[in-house]
Design an enzyme around this catalytic site. Structure first.
Site, PDB file in Angstrom:
ATOM      1  N   GLU A 153      -4.881   8.067   4.857  1.00 37.30           N
ATOM      2  CA  GLU A 153      -4.616   6.928   3.987  1.00 37.30           C
ATOM      3  C   GLU A 153      -3.117   6.640   3.955  1.00 37.30           C
ATOM      4  OE1 GLU A 153      -5.286   5.658  -0.729  1.00 37.30           O
ATOM      5  OE2 GLU A 153      -5.521   7.747  -0.118  1.00 37.30           O
ATOM      6  N   LYS A 162      -8.927  -1.213   0.336  1.00 33.88           N
ATOM      7  CA  LYS A 162      -9.392  -0.390  -0.780  1.00 33.88           C
ATOM      8  C   LYS A 162      -9.815  -1.286  -1.945  1.00 33.88           C
ATOM      9  CE  LYS A 162      -7.923   3.918  -3.013  1.00 33.88           C
ATOM     10  NZ  LYS A 162      -6.785   4.866  -3.125  1.00 33.88           N
ATOM     11  N   CYS A 184     -10.148   7.255   0.064  1.00 29.86           N
ATOM     12  CA  CYS A 184      -9.859   8.118  -1.072  1.00 29.86           C
ATOM     13  C   CYS A 184     -10.933   8.006  -2.153  1.00 29.86           C
ATOM     14  CB  CYS A 184      -8.457   7.821  -1.599  1.00 29.86           C
ATOM     15  SG  CYS A 184      -7.689   9.191  -2.518  1.00 29.86           S
TER      16      CYS A 184
END
Length: 309
Positions: free
Chosen positions: A43, A133, A167
């Site tokens: 990430e 995200k 994540c």
């Protein structure tokens, strides 16, 4: 079909786009030389996960110094498409691999909103697509915008169906289901979470989705931060090792087949037998005989169709 994959655990050149891209090229070449056909980077690898940075911001107040740090961060981000994505595409093509990498993406119109994004590149050097995200976590909301369902992307490639989440998106059950419903076989989970509990979560996702899971994190030391920000509140208190890693590769039955790797930089490798996915579905298939579509209704109106390479 068997495919060799690699996950990279390392630190970018923080706030330094050009040197980070140089590092990506070097590490990609190393992993490709070992026979990897799919290489995953963490990430926000290009060009940093801003751990412990406050950007001079508290509720109701900002500082001029914080704005200058923000400017550095924006300058090290990438526009999609743009020169940095062209460079990454060239790296993928030059090594004949699928390259999946976390970047900080800068809005091409406003030039002032950032997104935490995964980019997917083919061995032909094509940008297959991206995922932003959906929900930045905690302090991340201060610096990153929210993604949307139209980037819940999956790709039908020569090495299987690939896709993933970033994540703590992986703690969103419906986001995971959006991946499963597309038949994802190699599930990619770049992260910034280096707690032991993360590995257990990756094992759960592998068993739940009956897919291979590749997760990788950065390994970052305090000395990796640029000297001109080491005096900042939050940074000057950092431990010697800021992010310990924890990269891991998991089988469809939740067995760890590589890693977890902690407290050092490195590259994990594994050879995946995609028929293990079919074997694992004997007793459980989340979108098949265990789905109960007569009871549950699940739909993501804006999710794109799986892209055929």
């Amino acid at each position: 079909m068997e495919v060799k994959v690699a996950v990279v655990q390392d630190s970018p050149a923080i706030f330094d786009l050009e040197n980070t891209l140089e590092k990506v090229e070097k590490l990609t070449k190393e992993a490709a030389s070992e026979g990897a056909k799919l290489i995953l980077f963490p990430e926000a690898f290009v060009s940093s996960y801003p751990k412990s940075l406050k950007f001079g911001t508290v509720v109701g107040n900002r500082t001029e110094e914080g704005r200058e740090v923000w400017l550095k961060y924006v300058k090290s981000s990438v526009q999609v498409p743009g020169p940095a994505t062209d460079r990454l595409a060239s790296i993928a093509a030059g090594n004949s691999i699928y390259l999946v990498i976390g970047v900080i993406e800068r809005d091409t119109i406003s030039n002032g909103t950032l997104y935490c994004t995964i980019l997917y590149f083919s061995p032909a050097g094509k940008l297959l697509g991206k995922h932003r995200k959906l929900k930045p976590t905690a302090g991340e909301r201060m610096v990153w915008g929210e993604g949307s369902g139209d980037t819940l992307s999956t790709f039908d490639t020569s090495i299987g169906k690939i896709g993933g989440l970033i994540c703590w998106e992986n703690y969103m059950p419906l986001a995971r289901m959006a991946m499963y419903n597309k038949g994802v076989e190699i599930y990619l989970a770049p992260t910034a979470d280096h707690r032991d509990t993360w590995v257990a979560s990756m094992q759960h996702i592998a068993r739940e989705g009956r897919c291979f899971v590749l997760s990788c994190n950065q390994f970052v030391k305090a000395t990796d931060y640029p000297e001109d920000i080491l005096h900042l509140e939050g940074i000057k208190e950092l431990p010697d090792i800021v992010t310990t890693g924890g990269s891991v590769i998991v089988s469809p039955l939740g067995k760890i087949i590589a890693g977890p790797l902690f407290n050092e930089a490195g590259i994990l490798y594994a050879t995946l037998d995609l028929e293990d996915i079919i074997r694992s579905k004997l007793e459980f298939d989340v979108i098949g005989h265990y789905s109960r579509d007569d009871v549950f209704n699940f739909d993501v109106p804006s999710q794109p169709d799986t892209v055929k390479e």
